[in-house]
Motif scaffolding. Structure first.
Motif, PDB file in Angstrom:
ATOM      1  N   ALA A 172      -4.857  -1.356  -0.901  1.00 28.97           N
ATOM      2  CA  ALA A 172      -4.094  -1.361   0.356  1.00 28.97           C
ATOM      3  C   ALA A 172      -2.853  -0.493   0.231  1.00 28.97           C
ATOM      4  N   ASP A 173      -2.166  -0.593  -0.908  1.00 26.45           N
ATOM      5  CA  ASP A 173      -0.972   0.224  -1.108  1.00 26.45           C
ATOM      6  C   ASP A 173      -1.330   1.695  -1.300  1.00 26.45           C
ATOM      7  N   TRP A 174      -2.475   1.979  -1.898  1.00 28.64           N
ATOM      8  CA  TRP A 174      -2.934   3.365  -2.037  1.00 28.64           C
ATOM      9  C   TRP A 174      -3.142   3.968  -0.645  1.00 28.64           C
ATOM     10  N   ILE A 175      -3.726   3.208   0.268  1.00 27.88           N
ATOM     11  CA  ILE A 175      -3.914   3.672   1.642  1.00 27.88           C
ATOM     12  C   ILE A 175      -2.562   3.914   2.306  1.00 27.88           C
ATOM     13  N   GLY A 176      -1.685   2.905   2.256  1.00 25.19           N
ATOM     14  CA  GLY A 176      -0.391   3.022   2.918  1.00 25.19           C
ATOM     15  C   GLY A 176       0.474   4.127   2.342  1.00 25.19           C
ATOM     16  N   ASN A 177       0.526   4.232   1.007  1.00 28.58           N
ATOM     17  CA  ASN A 177       1.351   5.263   0.379  1.00 28.58           C
ATOM     18  C   ASN A 177       0.812   6.658   0.659  1.00 28.58           C
ATOM     19  N   SER A 178      -0.522   6.808   0.733  1.00 24.61           N
ATOM     20  CA  SER A 178      -1.104   8.113   1.031  1.00 24.61           C
ATOM     21  C   SER A 178      -0.826   8.524   2.472  1.00 24.61           C
ATOM     22  N   LEU A 179      -0.978   7.578   3.402  1.00 24.80           N
ATOM     23  CA  LEU A 179      -0.677   7.896   4.804  1.00 24.80           C
ATOM     24  C   LEU A 179       0.805   8.234   4.972  1.00 24.80           C
ATOM     25  N   ARG A 180       1.671   7.513   4.286  1.00 23.96           N
ATOM     26  CA  ARG A 180       3.106   7.839   4.348  1.00 23.96           C
ATOM     27  C   ARG A 180       3.354   9.262   3.861  1.00 23.96           C
ATOM     28  N   LEU A 181       2.725   9.652   2.760  1.00 25.25           N
ATOM     29  CA  LEU A 181       2.909  10.996   2.224  1.00 25.25           C
ATOM     30  C   LEU A 181       2.442  12.045   3.229  1.00 25.25           C
ATOM     31  N   MET A 182       1.301  11.823   3.849  1.00 26.16           N
ATOM     32  CA  MET A 182       0.773  12.788   4.813  1.00 26.16           C
ATOM     33  C   MET A 182       1.668  12.919   6.040  1.00 26.16           C
ATOM     34  N   LEU A 183       2.305  11.810   6.422  1.00 29.61           N
ATOM     35  CA  LEU A 183       3.134  11.808   7.632  1.00 29.61           C
ATOM     36  C   LEU A 183       4.555  12.297   7.393  1.00 29.61           C
ATOM     37  N   THR A 184       4.974  12.405   6.130  1.00 31.73           N
ATOM     38  CA  THR A 184       6.368  12.751   5.856  1.00 31.73           C
ATOM     39  C   THR A 184       6.538  14.003   5.013  1.00 31.73           C
ATOM     40  N   TRP A 223       6.081  -4.993  -9.708  1.00 32.36           N
ATOM     41  CA  TRP A 223       4.728  -4.745 -10.217  1.00 32.36           C
ATOM     42  C   TRP A 223       3.962  -3.761  -9.339  1.00 32.36           C
ATOM     43  N   LEU A 224       3.937  -4.019  -8.048  1.00 33.15           N
ATOM     44  CA  LEU A 224       3.199  -3.170  -7.119  1.00 33.15           C
ATOM     45  C   LEU A 224       4.164  -2.502  -6.155  1.00 33.15           C
ATOM     46  N   ARG A 225       3.890  -1.247  -5.823  1.00 38.39           N
ATOM     47  CA  ARG A 225       4.769  -0.506  -4.925  1.00 38.39           C
ATOM     48  C   ARG A 225       4.021  -0.231  -3.626  1.00 38.39           C
ATOM     49  N   GLY A 226       4.384  -0.981  -2.603  1.00 44.99           N
ATOM     50  CA  GLY A 226       3.748  -0.812  -1.302  1.00 44.99           C
ATOM     51  C   GLY A 226       4.760  -0.965  -0.194  1.00 44.99           C
ATOM     52  N   LEU A 227       4.453  -0.383   0.950  1.00 47.79           N
ATOM     53  CA  LEU A 227       5.338  -0.428   2.101  1.00 47.79           C
ATOM     54  C   LEU A 227       5.295  -1.786   2.792  1.00 47.79           C
ATOM     55  N   THR A 228       6.434  -2.215   3.324  1.00 45.84           N
ATOM     56  CA  THR A 228       6.443  -3.408   4.171  1.00 45.84           C
ATOM     57  C   THR A 228       5.883  -3.102   5.549  1.00 45.84           C
TER      58      THR A 228
END
Length: 400
Positions: free
Chosen positions: A238-250, A383-388
Motif C-alpha cells: 500500500a505504501d509502495w503504491i502511495g509513495n510512487s503516486l506521490r513521486l509521479m505527482l510531485t 518502521w514503515l514510511r507511508g503517507l497519511t
C-alpha cells in the motif's frame, strides 16, 4: 553522542536528513532507544547491513538470544514487531527455516499470474468506481490502503467482506502503538479460523496449498506464517503504491507517467524502493556472540535493527543521490540473505502495486495533487514510511 530515540519525529518528517545526521554523529552502526528506553543498534551502512544479513550464524534471527527480555513488559507495544518464541518463519533458523521458506514460495508460485492481475484490476476498478464521479479523492485512504489486502485475502481464501477489519488490524499492529496487541489478536483469530475452515474443506487457495505441504507443519505454524505474509504483503505494498503516486505527482522527472508512459511507472516504482522505501527499518537480528561491526563493540544478545533506507542512501554506494536509479535493483528494500522477502512474494507485491498505479492513470487521466506537496504528512512509524493521505482532484468520469 546520546542514543537516538526511535520515536524521534525525524523518522516521519525528514528521515533522509536524520539518517545523514546519525551517520555523521555515530557512524554506520547507531545506538538507538526503543519504547521504554530499551537499547538497540540501527545498522545504516550498506556494507555493514550486507554483512549482518549475510551471516545468519553470527547475526541470528532467534529472538530468544535477546539480552533485554527481562526488561520487556507483557504489554510492550513493540511485541508484535519483536516477538519472543513466536513459531513463525521470521524467528525460525537453519534447515527448518529453509523448509518453511520453500513451503511459502511454492504456495505463492502456484497462484496464476493472470488470475492475480485480474483480481488486482477488478478490485482496483471497484475502488475507482466508488470515487471517480466526485472529482476529488484521497488515493491513500480510499484506494492504496484498501487494495493490497483485498487481493491477498482473495489469494489466501478469505471472504471479501473481511477485508476492512484485516486492514484496521494490520495498521494497528504495524504502527506499534496502544492498539498494536489488539490488532495482532484480531489478525491471529481471523487466520486461525480460516486455517480450520480449509483444514476441513480445502480449496484452490494459498492456505489450502500450505496445509497440503508434506513438511509436517502444525496449524499454529501455518497461522503464524500467514500473519507474516499478510502483514509483509499488505502495508508495504500500500505504501509502495502511495509513495510512487506521490513521486509521479510531485517530481517533474516522472511527468510522463501521468500521460501514458508505462516505462516511467516502473522507473518511479524502483526509484521509491531506493529513495522512499515503504519498509524503512526492520527488527531485527541478534548477535550470537561478542563481535565488532562498523567500529562498534556488539555484545552477545544485542538487538540489531536493519536500517534498510539508511543503507540505500549510504553515500559510499550512492555517490550522486540526485541521479535516477534506473533499473538498478541492488537496494535493500526487500531485505537480503536467507531471510529476505521470498521472490514469489516480491512478484505478487509488484503486480498489485503496478496494476494499482496503472488503473489510476487509465481511469483518471488528468489527475493532479490537490494540496501543496509540502503539506503531505507521514504515518507515525519508524518502521514503515507511508503517507497519511494523498488528496487529488480530476475531471469526474463515469463508473465502468
Amino acid at each position: 553522542m546520546p542514543p537516538v530515540p526511535l520515536t524521534a519525529s525525524g523518522f516521519q518528517t525528514e528521515p533522509a536528513e536524520l539518517y545523514r545526521q546519525m551517520r555523521r554523529e555515530h557512524g554506520a552502526v547507531t545506538p538507538v532507544l526503543l519504547d521504554g528506553d530499551v537499547p538497540a543498534w540501527l545498522v545504516l551502512g550498506y556494507r555493514e547491513l550486507h554483512q549482518v544479513t549475510g551471516d545468519p550464524i553470527l547475526f541470528s534471527r532467534d529472538s530468544d538470544l535477546w539480552n533485554q527480555w527481562d526488561r520487556i513488559p507483557d504489554d510492550w507495544p513493540l511485541l508484535p514487531m519483536i516477538g519472543r518464541r513466536q513459531p513463525s518463519i521470521l524467528y525460525t533458523v537453519g534447515e527448518r527455516h529453509r523448509e518453511r521458506a520453500a513451503m511459502i514460495s511454492s504456495a505463492l508460485e502456484s497462484a496464476d499470474p493472470a488470475e492475480l492481475r485480474g483480481y488486482a484490476e477488478r478490485f482496483a476498478d471497484q475502488l475507482i468506481d466508488a470515487l471517480c464521479s466526485k472529482g476529488r479523492a484521497d488515493l491513500v485512504a480510499e484506494y492504496a490502503m484498501l487494495l493490497p489486502v483485498r487481493v491477498l485475502a482473495r489469494l489466501f481464501g478469505f471472504p471479501d467482506e473481511q477485508g476492512p477489519g484485516l486492514v484496521a488490524a494490520l495498521n494497528d499492529m504495524i504502527d506499534g502503538r496502544e492498539r498494536a496487541i489488539a490488532g495482532q489478536t484480531h489478525l491471529a483469530t481471523s487466520m486461525a479460523r480460516l486455517v480450520a475452515q480449509r483444514r476441513a474443506a480445502p480449496a484452490d487457495d494459498v492456505v489450502s496449498r500450505m496445509l497440503a505441504d508434506r513438511g509436517g507443519f502444525t496449524d499454529e505454524e501455518i497461522v503464524q506464517d500467514l500473519m507474516v505474509m499478510m502483514a509483509a504483503g499488505h502495508q508495504p505494498t500500500a505504501d509502495w503504491i502511495g509513495n510512487s503516486l506521490r513521486l509521479m505527482l510531485t517530481d517533474d522527472r516522472f511527468a510522463a507517467s501521468l500521460f501514458g508512459g508505462r516505462n516511467s511507472v516502473a522507473d518511479a516504482m524502483n526509484e521509491v524502493l531506493w529513495e522512499d522505501a515503504p519498509t524503512q527499518n526492520v527488527a531485527g537480528r541478534w548477535a550470537s556472540r561478542d563481535t565488532q561491526l562498523g567500529g562498534r563493540r556488539i555484545r552477545a544478545g544485542d538487538l540489531l535493527l536493519l536500517g534498510l533506507q539508511g543503507a540505500n542512501s549510504d553515500p559510499q554506494v550512492r555517490t550522486d543521490g540526485s541521479q535516477l536509479t534506473g533499473g538498478n535493483g541492488a537496494h535493500f528494500s526487500f531485505g537480503h540473505g536467507e531471510h529476505r522477502c521470498p521472490f514469489p512474494a516480491q512478484e505478487v507485491a509488484e503486480v498489485i502495486a503496478r496494476t494499482a498505479i496503472e488503473v489510476v492513470l487509465d481511469r483518471l487521466p488528468d489527475i493532479d495533487l490537490a494540496v501543496p506537496p509540502r503539506s503531505l504528512t507521514r504515518r507515525p512509524s519508524p518502521w514503515l514510511r507511508g503517507l497519511t493521505g494523498l488528496p487529488v482532484h480530476f475531471t469526474p468520469v463515469p463508473v465502468l
